[in-house]
Motif scaffolding. Sequence first.
Motif, mmCIF file in Angstrom:
data_model
loop_
_atom_site.group_PDB
_atom_site.id
_atom_site.type_symbol
_atom_site.label_atom_id
_atom_site.label_comp_id
_atom_site.label_asym_id
_atom_site.label_seq_id
_atom_site.Cartn_x
_atom_site.Cartn_y
_atom_site.Cartn_z
ATOM 1 N N THR A 195 1.127 -1.150 -0.110
ATOM 2 C CA THR A 195 -0.272 -0.191 0.074
ATOM 3 C C THR A 195 0.873 1.058 -0.131
ATOM 4 O O THR A 195 0.782 2.129 -0.639
ATOM 5 C CB THR A 195 -1.100 -0.094 1.454
ATOM 6 N N PHE A 196 2.027 1.308 1.042
ATOM 7 C CA PHE A 196 3.230 2.405 1.144
ATOM 8 C C PHE A 196 3.741 2.816 -0.470
ATOM 9 O O PHE A 196 4.054 3.032 -0.835
ATOM 10 C CB PHE A 196 3.924 2.586 2.376
ATOM 11 N N LYS A 197 4.498 1.651 -0.840
ATOM 12 C CA LYS A 197 4.888 1.952 -1.919
ATOM 13 C C LYS A 197 4.743 1.574 -3.275
ATOM 14 O O LYS A 197 5.171 2.854 -4.171
ATOM 15 C CB LYS A 197 5.344 0.141 -2.105
ATOM 16 N N GLN A 198 3.483 1.315 -2.724
ATOM 17 C CA GLN A 198 2.656 2.216 -4.441
ATOM 18 C C GLN A 198 1.859 3.789 -4.154
ATOM 19 O O GLN A 198 2.336 4.344 -5.563
ATOM 20 C CB GLN A 198 0.964 1.789 -4.703
ATOM 21 N N ALA A 199 1.626 4.196 -3.072
ATOM 22 C CA ALA A 199 1.874 5.605 -3.307
ATOM 23 C C ALA A 199 3.588 6.228 -3.370
ATOM 24 O O ALA A 199 3.378 7.523 -3.240
ATOM 25 C CB ALA A 199 1.350 6.101 -1.243
ATOM 26 N N GLY A 200 4.133 5.313 -3.590
ATOM 27 C CA GLY A 200 6.257 5.932 -3.779
ATOM 28 C C GLY A 200 6.568 6.581 -2.302
ATOM 29 O O GLY A 200 7.047 7.723 -2.305
ATOM 30 N N ILE A 201 6.355 6.503 -1.678
ATOM 31 C CA ILE A 201 6.690 6.333 0.427
ATOM 32 C C ILE A 201 8.016 5.198 0.541
ATOM 33 O O ILE A 201 7.912 3.500 0.539
ATOM 34 C CB ILE A 201 5.269 6.420 1.321
ATOM 35 N N ARG A 202 8.992 5.217 0.961
ATOM 36 C CA ARG A 202 9.801 4.012 1.251
ATOM 37 C C ARG A 202 9.547 3.504 2.515
ATOM 38 O O ARG A 202 8.972 4.339 3.114
ATOM 39 C CB ARG A 202 11.321 4.451 1.624
ATOM 40 N N THR A 203 9.339 2.922 2.131
ATOM 41 C CA THR A 203 8.956 1.084 3.747
ATOM 42 C C THR A 203 10.393 1.003 4.343
ATOM 43 O O THR A 203 11.220 0.551 3.779
ATOM 44 C CB THR A 203 7.889 0.454 3.059
ATOM 45 N N SER A 204 10.098 0.911 5.588
ATOM 46 C CA SER A 204 10.762 0.587 6.946
ATOM 47 C C SER A 204 10.259 -0.149 7.531
ATOM 48 O O SER A 204 8.925 0.019 8.117
ATOM 49 C CB SER A 204 11.656 1.510 7.324
ATOM 50 N N VAL A 205 10.589 -1.758 8.403
ATOM 51 C CA VAL A 205 10.362 -1.536 9.125
ATOM 52 C C VAL A 205 11.208 -2.131 10.113
ATOM 53 O O VAL A 205 12.326 -3.092 10.325
ATOM 54 C CB VAL A 205 9.911 -3.716 8.687
ATOM 55 N N PHE A 206 10.739 -2.070 12.221
ATOM 56 C CA PHE A 206 11.489 -2.414 12.659
ATOM 57 C C PHE A 206 12.009 -3.607 13.325
ATOM 58 O O PHE A 206 10.766 -4.478 13.353
ATOM 59 C CB PHE A 206 10.136 -1.177 13.737
ATOM 60 N N VAL A 207 12.854 -4.240 13.126
ATOM 61 C CA VAL A 207 13.233 -5.960 13.490
ATOM 62 C C VAL A 207 14.530 -5.322 14.588
ATOM 63 O O VAL A 207 15.313 -4.943 15.048
ATOM 64 C CB VAL A 207 13.579 -6.245 12.500
ATOM 65 N N ASP A 208 14.478 -6.339 15.454
ATOM 66 C CA ASP A 208 15.383 -7.244 16.494
ATOM 67 C C ASP A 208 16.444 -7.659 15.264
ATOM 68 O O ASP A 208 16.464 -7.849 13.802
ATOM 69 C CB ASP A 208 15.155 -8.040 16.980
ATOM 70 N N GLY B 87 8.649 -7.380 1.373
ATOM 71 C CA GLY B 87 8.788 -6.256 0.105
ATOM 72 C C GLY B 87 10.065 -4.532 1.147
ATOM 73 O O GLY B 87 9.090 -3.652 0.327
ATOM 74 N N ALA B 88 10.159 -5.092 2.013
ATOM 75 C CA ALA B 88 10.379 -3.749 2.921
ATOM 76 C C ALA B 88 11.418 -2.955 2.478
ATOM 77 O O ALA B 88 12.425 -3.798 2.106
ATOM 78 C CB ALA B 88 10.311 -3.895 4.748
ATOM 79 N N ASP B 89 11.901 -1.459 1.756
ATOM 80 C CA ASP B 89 12.826 -0.862 1.385
ATOM 81 C C ASP B 89 14.331 -1.687 2.246
ATOM 82 O O ASP B 89 15.268 -1.402 2.081
ATOM 83 C CB ASP B 89 12.368 -0.075 0.785
ATOM 84 N N ARG B 90 13.899 -1.096 3.717
ATOM 85 C CA ARG B 90 14.802 -1.001 4.679
ATOM 86 C C ARG B 90 14.355 -1.744 5.846
ATOM 87 O O ARG B 90 12.893 -2.255 6.159
ATOM 88 C CB ARG B 90 15.375 0.373 5.521
ATOM 89 N N VAL B 91 15.032 -1.977 7.202
ATOM 90 C CA VAL B 91 15.095 -2.707 8.143
ATOM 91 C C VAL B 91 15.683 -1.545 9.548
ATOM 92 O O VAL B 91 16.389 -1.140 8.765
ATOM 93 C CB VAL B 91 15.432 -3.811 8.652
#
Length: 238
Positions: free
Chosen positions: A120-133, A146-150
Amino acid sequence: MTKLSVNINKVATLRNARGGNNPDVIKVALDCEMFGAEGITVHPRPDERHIRRSDVLQLRPILKSEFNIEGYPSKEFIDLVLSVKPHQVTLVPDSPEQITSNSGWDTKANQSFLIEILETFKQAGIRTSVFVDADVDMVEYAAKAGADRVELYTEPYATMYPEDPEKAIAPFIEAAKAARNLGMGINAGHDLSLVNLKYMHDNIPWIDEVSIGHALICDALYMGLEKTIEEYKKCLDK
């Protein structure tokens, strides 16, 4: 170059404690930019106990640096992010009542959920990051989602650092290597400070961005905001 993104939540907490507009959250954000910060991070929560929705809406059109919005992807959060379209959205697994983020996503167990939200966010052109251990499996499943970053959750590193820096950094190096090998960007945040930031950067110089709020604002009480940002940026020098 590793960018410094200043999390201004604590400034908003201080403002909200008294009412009114002192300190002025918007001015502080602009000052952080002027003093050299390459980004601003906010974490709006449902109860608006620090950053408010109105703050987010005011900040987007006036910031010149990177704008990062983090939070749990509730419908309200998703709608806000899609309306504002920041440069980056960071997904955290917080429940509404949590004081602060205290763990990363189980990206394997939440794979289907994350795939849908990230798309959903990527279709809006927003870079995505997921908070991980700092766990290679969690990094790999974030990539599969499909996350761009962690964003590596660094509290365990900060806690262990005074006792054994080498042991503290070891799992973060492995997680960061895994992310790099998967072609992902790497952010880091939570309890990073002038005490431990340089060592992390020296060992993982390919980190794209660190997001720092609590320690930085506390240091600014003694050193002033401009000097504090200068000192944090020195920690990120090669």
